[in-house]
Design a protein around this motif. Structure first.
Motif, PDB file in Angstrom:
ATOM      1  N   ILE A  10       0.704  -1.412   0.118  1.00  0.00           N
ATOM      2  CA  ILE A  10       0.187   0.054  -0.147  1.00  0.00           C
ATOM      3  C   ILE A  10       0.937   1.269   0.074  1.00  0.00           C
ATOM      4  CG2 ILE A  10      -1.957   1.218   1.150  1.00  0.00           C
ATOM      5  CD1 ILE A  10      -2.669  -1.326   0.336  1.00  0.00           C
ATOM      6  N   GLY A  11       0.937   1.835  -1.173  1.00  0.00           N
ATOM      7  CA  GLY A  11       1.852   2.970  -1.439  1.00  0.00           C
ATOM      8  C   GLY A  11       1.174   4.258  -1.110  1.00  0.00           C
ATOM      9  N   SER A  12       1.670   5.409  -1.326  1.00  0.00           N
ATOM     10  CA  SER A  12       1.001   6.772  -1.176  1.00  0.00           C
ATOM     11  C   SER A  12       0.056   7.032  -2.382  1.00  0.00           C
ATOM     12  CB  SER A  12       2.139   7.850  -1.046  1.00  0.00           C
ATOM     13  OG  SER A  12       2.711   7.831  -2.260  1.00  0.00           O
ATOM     14  N   THR A  13       0.329   6.249  -3.242  1.00  0.00           N
ATOM     15  CA  THR A  13      -0.655   6.362  -4.651  1.00  0.00           C
ATOM     16  C   THR A  13      -1.303   5.230  -4.974  1.00  0.00           C
ATOM     17  OG1 THR A  13       1.511   7.828  -5.224  1.00  0.00           O
ATOM     18  CG2 THR A  13      -0.199   7.612  -6.939  1.00  0.00           C
ATOM     19  N   THR A  14      -0.699   3.935  -5.063  1.00  0.00           N
ATOM     20  CA  THR A  14      -1.291   2.995  -5.645  1.00  0.00           C
ATOM     21  C   THR A  14      -1.207   1.869  -4.608  1.00  0.00           C
ATOM     22  OG1 THR A  14       0.649   2.426  -6.753  1.00  0.00           O
ATOM     23  CG2 THR A  14      -0.897   3.649  -7.963  1.00  0.00           C
ATOM     24  N   ALA A  15      -2.151   0.764  -4.528  1.00  0.00           N
ATOM     25  CA  ALA A  15      -2.161  -0.477  -3.819  1.00  0.00           C
ATOM     26  C   ALA A  15      -1.538  -1.555  -4.910  1.00  0.00           C
ATOM     27  CB  ALA A  15      -3.354  -0.732  -3.289  1.00  0.00           C
ATOM     28  N   LYS A  16      -0.629  -2.168  -4.624  1.00  0.00           N
ATOM     29  CA  LYS A  16      -0.258  -3.528  -5.595  1.00  0.00           C
ATOM     30  C   LYS A  16      -0.282  -4.708  -4.731  1.00  0.00           C
ATOM     31  CE  LYS A  16       2.477  -0.456  -5.548  1.00  0.00           C
ATOM     32  NZ  LYS A  16       2.467   0.903  -5.292  1.00  0.00           N
ATOM     33  N   CYS A  17      -1.043  -5.672  -5.471  1.00  0.00           N
ATOM     34  CA  CYS A  17      -0.755  -7.284  -4.925  1.00  0.00           C
ATOM     35  C   CYS A  17      -0.407  -8.242  -5.823  1.00  0.00           C
ATOM     36  CB  CYS A  17      -2.415  -7.325  -4.604  1.00  0.00           C
ATOM     37  SG  CYS A  17      -2.718  -9.067  -3.673  1.00  0.00           S
ATOM     38  N   GLY A 103       8.798   6.013  -6.365  1.00  0.00           N
ATOM     39  CA  GLY A 103       7.232   6.056  -6.165  1.00  0.00           C
ATOM     40  C   GLY A 103       6.523   7.244  -6.499  1.00  0.00           C
ATOM     41  N   GLY A 104       5.342   7.276  -5.857  1.00  0.00           N
ATOM     42  CA  GLY A 104       4.427   8.459  -6.041  1.00  0.00           C
ATOM     43  C   GLY A 104       5.023   9.662  -5.208  1.00  0.00           C
ATOM     44  N   GLN A 105       5.463   9.259  -3.876  1.00  0.00           N
ATOM     45  CA  GLN A 105       5.863  10.452  -2.988  1.00  0.00           C
ATOM     46  C   GLN A 105       7.186  10.305  -2.393  1.00  0.00           C
ATOM     47  OE1 GLN A 105       2.706  11.973  -0.617  1.00  0.00           O
ATOM     48  NE2 GLN A 105       1.231  11.852  -2.170  1.00  0.00           N
ATOM     49  N   THR A 131      10.362  12.822  -7.179  1.00  0.00           N
ATOM     50  CA  THR A 131       9.259  11.544  -6.995  1.00  0.00           C
ATOM     51  C   THR A 131       8.475  11.613  -8.377  1.00  0.00           C
ATOM     52  OG1 THR A 131       7.544  12.766  -5.790  1.00  0.00           O
ATOM     53  CG2 THR A 131       9.489  11.884  -4.384  1.00  0.00           C
ATOM     54  N   GLY A 132       7.650  10.478  -8.331  1.00  0.00           N
ATOM     55  CA  GLY A 132       6.591  10.613  -9.203  1.00  0.00           C
ATOM     56  C   GLY A 132       5.682  11.700  -8.960  1.00  0.00           C
ATOM     57  N   ARG A 133       5.517  12.296  -8.146  1.00  0.00           N
ATOM     58  CA  ARG A 133       4.616  13.380  -7.915  1.00  0.00           C
ATOM     59  C   ARG A 133       4.954  14.516  -8.880  1.00  0.00           C
ATOM     60  NH1 ARG A 133      -0.179  15.079  -7.482  1.00  0.00           N
ATOM     61  NH2 ARG A 133      -0.209  17.276  -6.403  1.00  0.00           N
ATOM     62  N   LEU A 135       6.849  14.424 -11.383  1.00  0.00           N
ATOM     63  CA  LEU A 135       6.533  14.285 -12.735  1.00  0.00           C
ATOM     64  C   LEU A 135       4.862  14.245 -13.157  1.00  0.00           C
ATOM     65  CD1 LEU A 135       8.845  11.115 -13.544  1.00  0.00           C
ATOM     66  CD2 LEU A 135       9.213  13.673 -14.440  1.00  0.00           C
ATOM     67  N   ASP A 136       4.196  13.990 -12.099  1.00  0.00           N
ATOM     68  CA  ASP A 136       2.750  14.022 -12.322  1.00  0.00           C
ATOM     69  C   ASP A 136       2.161  15.482 -12.567  1.00  0.00           C
ATOM     70  OD1 ASP A 136       2.760  11.303 -11.833  1.00  0.00           O
ATOM     71  OD2 ASP A 136       1.914  11.352 -10.021  1.00  0.00           O
ATOM     72  N   VAL A 137       2.930  16.305 -11.786  1.00  0.00           N
ATOM     73  CA  VAL A 137       2.329  17.551 -11.614  1.00  0.00           C
ATOM     74  C   VAL A 137       2.858  18.404 -12.863  1.00  0.00           C
ATOM     75  CG1 VAL A 137       2.994  20.048 -10.439  1.00  0.00           C
ATOM     76  CG2 VAL A 137       2.405  17.828  -9.159  1.00  0.00           C
ATOM     77  N   GLY A 216       9.507   0.655  -8.397  1.00  0.00           N
ATOM     78  CA  GLY A 216       8.465   1.738  -8.178  1.00  0.00           C
ATOM     79  C   GLY A 216       7.798   2.191  -9.532  1.00  0.00           C
ATOM     80  N   GLY A 217       6.762   2.912  -9.382  1.00  0.00           N
ATOM     81  CA  GLY A 217       5.897   2.974 -10.578  1.00  0.00           C
ATOM     82  C   GLY A 217       6.647   3.936 -11.569  1.00  0.00           C
ATOM     83  N   VAL A 218       7.491   4.814 -11.284  1.00  0.00           N
ATOM     84  CA  VAL A 218       8.434   5.581 -12.188  1.00  0.00           C
ATOM     85  C   VAL A 218       9.382   4.826 -13.076  1.00  0.00           C
ATOM     86  CG1 VAL A 218       9.968   7.736 -12.274  1.00  0.00           C
ATOM     87  CG2 VAL A 218       7.969   7.664 -10.661  1.00  0.00           C
ATOM     88  N   SER A 219       9.678   3.536 -12.665  1.00  0.00           N
ATOM     89  CA  SER A 219      10.282   2.737 -13.372  1.00  0.00           C
ATOM     90  C   SER A 219       9.767   2.287 -14.875  1.00  0.00           C
ATOM     91  CB  SER A 219      10.956   1.614 -12.612  1.00  0.00           C
ATOM     92  OG  SER A 219       9.861   0.925 -12.424  1.00  0.00           O
ATOM     93  N   SER A 242       8.330  -4.219 -12.314  1.00  0.00           N
ATOM     94  CA  SER A 242       9.117  -3.156 -11.407  1.00  0.00           C
ATOM     95  C   SER A 242       8.316  -2.544 -10.497  1.00  0.00           C
ATOM     96  CB  SER A 242      10.035  -2.148 -12.120  1.00  0.00           C
ATOM     97  OG  SER A 242      11.136  -2.930 -12.501  1.00  0.00           O
ATOM     98  N   GLN A 243       7.163  -2.172 -10.914  1.00  0.00           N
ATOM     99  CA  GLN A 243       6.283  -1.561  -9.922  1.00  0.00           C
ATOM    100  C   GLN A 243       5.634  -2.247  -8.916  1.00  0.00           C
ATOM    101  OE1 GLN A 243       2.929   0.650 -11.989  1.00  0.00           O
ATOM    102  NE2 GLN A 243       2.559   1.967 -10.149  1.00  0.00           N
ATOM    103  N   TYR A 244       5.647  -3.630  -9.095  1.00  0.00           N
ATOM    104  CA  TYR A 244       5.358  -4.550  -8.172  1.00  0.00           C
ATOM    105  C   TYR A 244       6.109  -5.032  -7.173  1.00  0.00           C
ATOM    106  CZ  TYR A 244       1.250  -4.752 -11.279  1.00  0.00           C
ATOM    107  OH  TYR A 244       0.062  -4.289 -11.966  1.00  0.00           O
TER     108      TYR A 244
END
Ligand code: ADP
Length: 264
Positions: A10-17, A103-105, A131-133, A135-137, A216-219, A242-244
């Motif tokens: 459970i990250g700041s932006t996404t949940a991965k399982c 990751g996101g944050q 962080t990903g944030r 790049l998102d912004v 992480g997601g940015v990968s 990689s995000q998982y």
């Protein structure tokens, strides 16, 4: 046959399982994290079970990781995301000695030993710079989806120099480059270079040693992979999973427990 183990990150932006059995990936899921983390964690497991075509009773162990791990009420174990990224990266790329997780944050540099254990780590400070944030912004300020910006940055001809590291200032710097007629691709290349520079200093704090694995997601951002690899002057490992990586590390820790060993 071994029972399956699930890892939920459970990250700041996404949940991965992910659900693993005997080191084999049976299913995975990715969903956004909102205000109700308990429900997001349940949803992550439910979606991964659907993907794996498994019944809940077939998953014998659930491990939680990531910043929201303590909210996973139905899990049997929690492990830090630093250990999980190290473990996951070592599992997919056994020669990994350094992990860069963006990751996101947050951004983490993790030095890993030959057994996939954490030898040292460094983290960005509280702000979202690098962080990903960030790049998102900046993607939003240019009117792009975050999935588009990496490939576009690779088409830059005259990358601009982005001087702001703060997300808020970078957003207005982007806007001012646009109003001066700069090509968005050149601005994007500058933004990617700026994150690569920040990541490099984090990696230098723990010591740079190949192989380097990007998680992480940015990968998922090809422009970031290239920018980072260029700054490091070496290839870096990236996987479609990689995000998982954190979720994989968590599931592996649970699998250890199922085998009766100790989870790292
Ligand atoms: P966290 O674990 O902190 O919630 P993640 O590791 O899932 O975060 O990373 C989320 C970040 O990954 C987003 O902020 C975004 O910048 C980036 N990202 C996610 N998907 C993509 C994609 N397809 N292309 C580029 N970047 C992506």
């Amino acid at each position: 046959m071994m029972k399956a183990a699930a890892g939920i990150d459970i990250g700041s932006t996404t949940a991965k399982c992910v659900i693993l059995r005997d080191g084999e990936l049976l299913g995975k899921s990715l969903n956004p994290v909102g205000v109700n983390i308990v429900r997001d964690a349940e949803e992550a497991l439910r979606l991964a079970l659907v993907d794996a075509r498994l019944d809940r009773s077939e998953v014998a162990f659930v491990t939680g990781t990531g910043y929201g791990r303590f909210k996973i009420a139905f899990g049997q174990l929690t492990v830090t995301e630093i250990s999980c990224h190290a473990r996951g990266a070592h599992f997919l790329f056994p020669r990994t000695r350094l992990v860069i997780d963006i990751g996101g944050q947050d951004t983490k540099a993790i030095r890993v030993n030959e057994r996939g254990e954490v030898a040292d780590f460094a983290m960005n400070d509280k702000c979202a710079a690098g962080t990903g944030r960030f790049l998102d912004v900046c993607a939003g300020a240019l009117g792009y989806d975050v999935a588009e910006i990496g490939p576009l940055s690779l088409e830059a001809r005259h990358p601009v120099k982005v001087t702001s590291t703060c997300t808020v200032f970078a957003e207005s710097e982007v806007t001012s480059h646009v109003s001066r007629g700069k090509d968005p691709k050149d601005i994007l290349a500058g933004l990617h270079a700026s994150i690569a520079n920040r990541s490099l200093s984090l990696l230098q704090r723990v010591g740079i040693e190949p192989e380097v694995t990007f998680t992480g997601g940015v990968s998922r951002n090809e422009g970031m992979v290239r920018a980072l690899s260029g700054r490091l002057h070496m290839p870096i490992n990236v996987s479609p999973l990689s995000q998982y990586m954190g979720a994989i590390g968590a599931a592996l820790a649970g699998a250890d427990r199922l085998r009766g060993g100790t989870a790292s």
